[in-house]
Design a protein around this motif. Structure first.
Motif, PDB file in Angstrom:
ATOM      1  N   UNK A  14       0.839  -1.204   0.000  1.00 22.47           N
ATOM      2  CA  UNK A  14       0.000   0.000   0.000  1.00 22.47           C
ATOM      3  C   UNK A  14       0.871   1.251   0.000  1.00 22.47           C
ATOM      4  N   UNK A  15       1.824   1.304   0.896  1.00 21.68           N
ATOM      5  CA  UNK A  15       2.678   2.487   1.018  1.00 21.68           C
ATOM      6  C   UNK A  15       3.502   2.706  -0.242  1.00 21.68           C
ATOM      7  N   UNK A  16       4.127   1.656  -0.748  1.00 17.53           N
ATOM      8  CA  UNK A  16       4.948   1.797  -1.943  1.00 17.53           C
ATOM      9  C   UNK A  16       4.124   2.260  -3.145  1.00 17.53           C
ATOM     10  N   UNK A  17       2.934   1.713  -3.314  1.00 20.38           N
ATOM     11  CA  UNK A  17       2.091   2.132  -4.440  1.00 20.38           C
ATOM     12  C   UNK A  17       1.636   3.579  -4.294  1.00 20.38           C
ATOM     13  N   UNK A  18       1.304   4.003  -3.081  1.00 20.79           N
ATOM     14  CA  UNK A  18       0.919   5.407  -2.867  1.00 20.79           C
ATOM     15  C   UNK A  18       2.069   6.345  -3.183  1.00 20.79           C
ATOM     16  N   UNK A  19       3.255   6.026  -2.686  1.00 22.25           N
ATOM     17  CA  UNK A  19       4.408   6.879  -2.953  1.00 22.25           C
ATOM     18  C   UNK A  19       4.758   6.874  -4.438  1.00 22.25           C
ATOM     19  N   UNK A  20       4.599   5.745  -5.078  1.00 19.33           N
ATOM     20  CA  UNK A  20       4.857   5.648  -6.507  1.00 19.33           C
ATOM     21  C   UNK A  20       3.907   6.551  -7.293  1.00 19.33           C
ATOM     22  N   UNK A  21       2.668   6.600  -6.875  1.00 16.40           N
ATOM     23  CA  UNK A  21       1.653   7.388  -7.572  1.00 16.40           C
ATOM     24  C   UNK A  21       1.678   8.873  -7.216  1.00 16.40           C
ATOM     25  N   UNK A  22       2.158   9.205  -6.012  1.00 17.47           N
ATOM     26  CA  UNK A  22       2.042  10.582  -5.530  1.00 17.47           C
ATOM     27  C   UNK A  22       3.371  11.306  -5.347  1.00 17.47           C
ATOM     28  N   UNK A  23       4.463  10.681  -5.682  1.00 17.74           N
ATOM     29  CA  UNK A  23       5.754  11.348  -5.499  1.00 17.74           C
ATOM     30  C   UNK A  23       6.197  11.264  -4.054  1.00 17.74           C
ATOM     31  N   UNK A  24       6.083  12.355  -3.338  1.00 17.82           N
ATOM     32  CA  UNK A  24       6.459  12.351  -1.931  1.00 17.82           C
ATOM     33  C   UNK A  24       5.239  12.617  -1.067  1.00 17.82           C
ATOM     34  N   UNK A  25       5.246  12.030   0.123  1.00 14.45           N
ATOM     35  CA  UNK A  25       4.143  12.205   1.060  1.00 14.45           C
ATOM     36  C   UNK A  25       4.706  12.159   2.473  1.00 14.45           C
ATOM     37  N   UNK A  26       3.994  12.775   3.394  1.00 20.29           N
ATOM     38  CA  UNK A  26       4.358  12.656   4.805  1.00 20.29           C
ATOM     39  C   UNK A  26       3.371  11.711   5.475  1.00 20.29           C
ATOM     40  N   UNK A  27       3.722  11.248   6.653  1.00 21.74           N
ATOM     41  CA  UNK A  27       2.962  10.184   7.308  1.00 21.74           C
ATOM     42  C   UNK A  27       1.469  10.420   7.407  1.00 21.74           C
ATOM     43  N   UNK A  28       1.070  11.563   7.970  1.00 19.37           N
ATOM     44  CA  UNK A  28      -0.358  11.841   8.139  1.00 19.37           C
ATOM     45  C   UNK A  28      -1.057  11.872   6.779  1.00 19.37           C
ATOM     46  N   UNK A  29      -0.380  12.408   5.782  1.00 21.45           N
ATOM     47  CA  UNK A  29      -0.937  12.466   4.430  1.00 21.45           C
ATOM     48  C   UNK A  29      -1.206  11.058   3.897  1.00 21.45           C
ATOM     49  N   UNK A  30      -0.290  10.135   4.176  1.00 19.55           N
ATOM     50  CA  UNK A  30      -0.471   8.743   3.755  1.00 19.55           C
ATOM     51  C   UNK A  30      -1.705   8.151   4.420  1.00 19.55           C
ATOM     52  N   UNK A  31      -1.849   8.360   5.739  1.00 18.52           N
ATOM     53  CA  UNK A  31      -3.010   7.797   6.448  1.00 18.52           C
ATOM     54  C   UNK A  31      -4.318   8.341   5.887  1.00 18.52           C
ATOM     55  N   UNK A  32      -4.346   9.633   5.591  1.00 15.33           N
ATOM     56  CA  UNK A  32      -5.570  10.241   5.085  1.00 15.33           C
ATOM     57  C   UNK A  32      -5.893   9.795   3.671  1.00 15.33           C
ATOM     58  N   UNK A  33      -4.873   9.643   2.840  1.00 18.70           N
ATOM     59  CA  UNK A  33      -5.084   9.199   1.460  1.00 18.70           C
ATOM     60  C   UNK A  33      -5.652   7.775   1.442  1.00 18.70           C
ATOM     61  N   UNK A  34      -5.111   6.909   2.286  1.00 15.70           N
ATOM     62  CA  UNK A  34      -5.613   5.535   2.375  1.00 15.70           C
ATOM     63  C   UNK A  34      -7.058   5.539   2.840  1.00 15.70           C
TER      64      UNK A  34
END
Length: 111
Positions: A14-34
């Protein structure tokens, strides 16, 4: 919400695919996107997210940098080239696994 066991086995993907699609993200941003992408069905906790991010960084799959935002430090995570390859491999493996599970759960699909 899904069980912790299911989430644990897919968190790196999940994390790798999100970062792959969104470039860079911070932790809270990852939780909210998921949370948004899954209509609240997956809610990542800090206790699950940050150890996984640290492991991905130790494995060379993500890199970090820190920025000051309104006087507060924010740590951003970005996928590496090696991480991008891993994201694709994990995604393919998971897709195949889901298809196999569907066959096990409903053998009529394979006929």
């Amino acid at each position: 919400m899904y069980s912790k066991e299911l989430l644990k086995g897919t968190l790196k993907t999940i994390i790798l695919k999100l970062l792959s699609a969104n470039g860079q993200m911070y932790g809270y941003e990852i939780t909210q996107k998921v949370k948004v992408l899954t209509n609240d069905k997956i809610q990542l906790t800090e206790g699950a997210l940050y150890p996984t991010l640290h492991k991905l960084e130790a494995d060379g799959l993500v890199i970090t940098h820190t920025e000051n935002i309104n006087g507060r430090k924010r740590k951003y995570y970005r996928i590496t080239a090696h991480g991008s390859g891993e994201a694709t491999a994990r995604s393919n493996e998971f897709t195949e696994f889901v298809q196999t599970m569907l066959l096990l759960l409903n053998p009529q699909l394979g006929k």
